[in-house]
Design an enzyme around this catalytic site. Structure first.
Site, PDB file in Angstrom:
ATOM      1  N   TYR A 176     -68.469 -92.025 -60.272  1.00 11.98           N
ATOM      2  CA  TYR A 176     -69.475 -90.959 -60.236  1.00 11.98           C
ATOM      3  C   TYR A 176     -68.932 -89.723 -60.957  1.00 11.98           C
ATOM      4  O   TYR A 176     -67.841 -89.237 -60.648  1.00 11.98           O
ATOM      5  CB  TYR A 176     -69.830 -90.597 -58.795  1.00 11.98           C
ATOM      6  CG  TYR A 176     -70.997 -89.636 -58.717  1.00 11.98           C
ATOM      7  CD1 TYR A 176     -72.303 -90.117 -58.661  1.00 11.98           C
ATOM      8  CD2 TYR A 176     -70.807 -88.259 -58.738  1.00 11.98           C
ATOM      9  CE1 TYR A 176     -73.386 -89.249 -58.616  1.00 11.98           C
ATOM     10  CE2 TYR A 176     -71.872 -87.384 -58.694  1.00 11.98           C
ATOM     11  CZ  TYR A 176     -73.162 -87.884 -58.631  1.00 11.98           C
ATOM     12  OH  TYR A 176     -74.232 -87.014 -58.590  1.00 11.98           O
TER      13      TYR A 176
ATOM     14  N   GLU B  18     -56.244 -78.569 -51.965  1.00 12.37           N
ATOM     15  CA  GLU B  18     -56.509 -79.475 -53.083  1.00 12.37           C
ATOM     16  C   GLU B  18     -55.573 -79.132 -54.239  1.00 12.37           C
ATOM     17  O   GLU B  18     -54.879 -79.996 -54.782  1.00 12.37           O
ATOM     18  CB  GLU B  18     -57.961 -79.340 -53.508  1.00 12.37           C
ATOM     19  CG  GLU B  18     -58.333 -80.181 -54.722  1.00 12.37           C
ATOM     20  CD  GLU B  18     -59.724 -79.853 -55.252  1.00 12.37           C
ATOM     21  OE1 GLU B  18     -60.268 -80.681 -56.008  1.00 12.37           O
ATOM     22  OE2 GLU B  18     -60.269 -78.773 -54.938  1.00 12.37           O
ATOM     23  N   HIS B  19     -55.578 -77.871 -54.657  1.00 13.74           N
ATOM     24  CA  HIS B  19     -54.688 -77.376 -55.713  1.00 13.74           C
ATOM     25  C   HIS B  19     -53.783 -76.304 -55.122  1.00 13.74           C
ATOM     26  O   HIS B  19     -54.280 -75.336 -54.548  1.00 13.74           O
ATOM     27  CB  HIS B  19     -55.472 -76.734 -56.860  1.00 13.74           C
ATOM     28  CG  HIS B  19     -56.564 -77.581 -57.423  1.00 13.74           C
ATOM     29  ND1 HIS B  19     -57.890 -77.403 -57.088  1.00 13.74           N
ATOM     30  CD2 HIS B  19     -56.532 -78.608 -58.313  1.00 13.74           C
ATOM     31  CE1 HIS B  19     -58.633 -78.273 -57.743  1.00 13.74           C
ATOM     32  NE2 HIS B  19     -57.839 -79.026 -58.495  1.00 13.74           N
TER      33      HIS B  19
END
Length: 443
Positions: A129, A340-341
């Site tokens: 996706y 996440e980062h």
């Protein structure tokens, strides 16, 4: 614009920190009620449901959900040469990193005549996706396709929402930059379907009105998306494998007074421009740096293209400047947040980064911004969000592999352990388990 959260002088446990760190709210459970009927329509009505849902939700009337190969070739031919060069370099670097991730089979001799082999096998078919909406993400094509190809997946399909404002010749299709990226990677099975209905398409497959397959079911779906995509993944997990439930993007910067405030400000804004719900968090033990970053953020936000979106993100409850007593306290916040980062902009940044336990990806030093990882570091930018990095990893070659144990014992090896098998089977009141062993050694 961006609020402060002062944790100095407090001695908080990891559980306490998880309760107070900034976090975007995302009610996936509530969204399930919306996506369930959508997925059921796709399951029951196939391509008819996809065409109707696409018109209803995306404002695009499709004649076919499959993108013609000619459109993929034409998109690549018309791609801006600079963008093509960037994508080609992104692909080259991603292949270098992901090719090194491929696991080899291992065989362990447990006893003479008895071995267990762990064999790594790619899934047969994946649906990838690629989101579309506020921004267009040809880079996400690279990040999904390259590890799947490195894993040896034979069936790869890509889907992305059709765009209403495409250039002439690409009406009712995903953005041409996404199509061009697919062409560069040799992917010719591409669909113009987005949202929850795309996940349902991969889970159930879609047949044409004559009963022939348009899109066959996949074993696994990967790639980030909005809350409806995430909710559909949760709903259909088990019918189809999923990589993760992706939420709004996050950046956390751990910095001391050696950091460049303008670098920090620009990096926070870089992720805030993704989405009004994007999270941007600075953790620092320097009040002076915090004040300078606040000033730099104000200047940069006023000058950036997506000022309104960035302002909403930075002023939301998911974003903050967190003040801590020292780097040890900062690392405790980092591990509780599980970003996440995560950027490390401190003295001895390599050493500090080595102490981090929870993060999707770590960017070390002043010249490793998250933007590098988004495009051309060679790493993968499909990463766990919402604190999931404390137990899960980003997309990699391993995401597309299954480990299969192959057990091979000869007669002597089985006879040597038979008594233990029988004892354990009887202890669990499963005597037939033991009898399946003793039957091989009649007295």
């Amino acid at each position: 614009m961006i609020r402060r959260l002062d944790l100095r002088g407090q001695h908080l446990t990891s559980r306490d920190l998880r309760a107070v760190v900034p976090r975007a709210a995302m009610d996936v459970e509530h969204a399930l009620d919306t996506v369930r009927p959508i997925c059921e329509r796709v399951r029951d009505q196939g391509v008819t449901a996809l065409i109707e849902l696409t018109e209803q939700l995306d404002g695009v009337r499709l004649t076919s959900i499959r993108v013609p190969e000619e459109a993929l070739k034409r998109a690549l031919e018309q791609l801006d040469p600079a963008v093509r060069a960037g994508l080609e370099e992104s692909i080259r670097r991603a292949r270098l990193v992901h090719d090194d991730q491929r696991r080899e089979s291992t065989t362990t001799q447990v006893v003479p005549g008895g071995t267990v082999t762990e064999r790594w096998v790619p899934v047969d078919r994946v649906g990838l996706y690629v989101p579309g909406g506020r921004a267009v993400y040809p880079s996400s094509v690279v990040m999904n396709v390259v590890p799947a190809q490195a894993a040896g997946v034979q069936g790869i399909a890509v889907t992305s929402p059709p765009q209403r404002d495409n250039p002439a010749g690409f009406e009712g299709l995903p953005h041409p930059a996404i199509l061009a990226a697919c062409a560069l990677l040799g992917i010719d099975e591409v669909y113009a379907v987005g949202g929850a209905q795309a996940v349902a398409m991969f889970a159930y497959g879609v047949k044409d009105t004559d009963g022939s397959w348009i899109c066959e079911p996949s074993d696994l779906v990967t790639g980030p998306g909005n809350i409806w995509v995430t909710a559909a993944k949760r709903l259909l997990k088990g019918i189809i494998g999923i990589d993760s439930e992706a939420g709004p993007t996050e950046i956390m910067v751990l910095a001391d007074d050696s950091a460049d405030a303008d670098h920090v400000a620009s990096d926070l804004i870089s992720q805030a421009e993704h989405d009004p719900m994007a999270a941007a968090v600075l953790v620092t033990d320097s009040e002076a740096l915090a004040a300078t970053v606040e000033s730099a953020v104000a200047i940069r936000v006023a000058a950036t293209k997506h000022t309104e979106r960035v302002t909403t993100s930075l002023s939301g409850p998911q974003s903050a400047i967190v003040l801590v007593d020292d780097m040890d306290a900062g690392l405790a916040v980092v591990d509780a947040y599980a970003a996440e980062h995560l950027e490390i902009q401190t003295r001895d940044a390599d050493l500090v980064a080595s102490r981090v336990r929870n993060a999707g990806a770590i960017f070390v030093g002043p010249y490793s911004p998250v933007s590098l990882g988004d495009y051309c570091a060679g790493s993968n930018h499909v990463l766990p969000t919402g604190g999931c990095a404390c137990f899960s990893s980003g997309l990699s070659v391993q995401s597309f592999l299954k480990g299969i144990h192959v057990v091979s014992y000869d007669r002597a090896a089985l006879e040597g352990v038979a008594g233990h098998v029988v004892a354990l089977a009887n202890a669990e009141d499963l005597p037939a388990h033991g009898e399946a062993v003793t039957a091989r050694f009649p007295r």
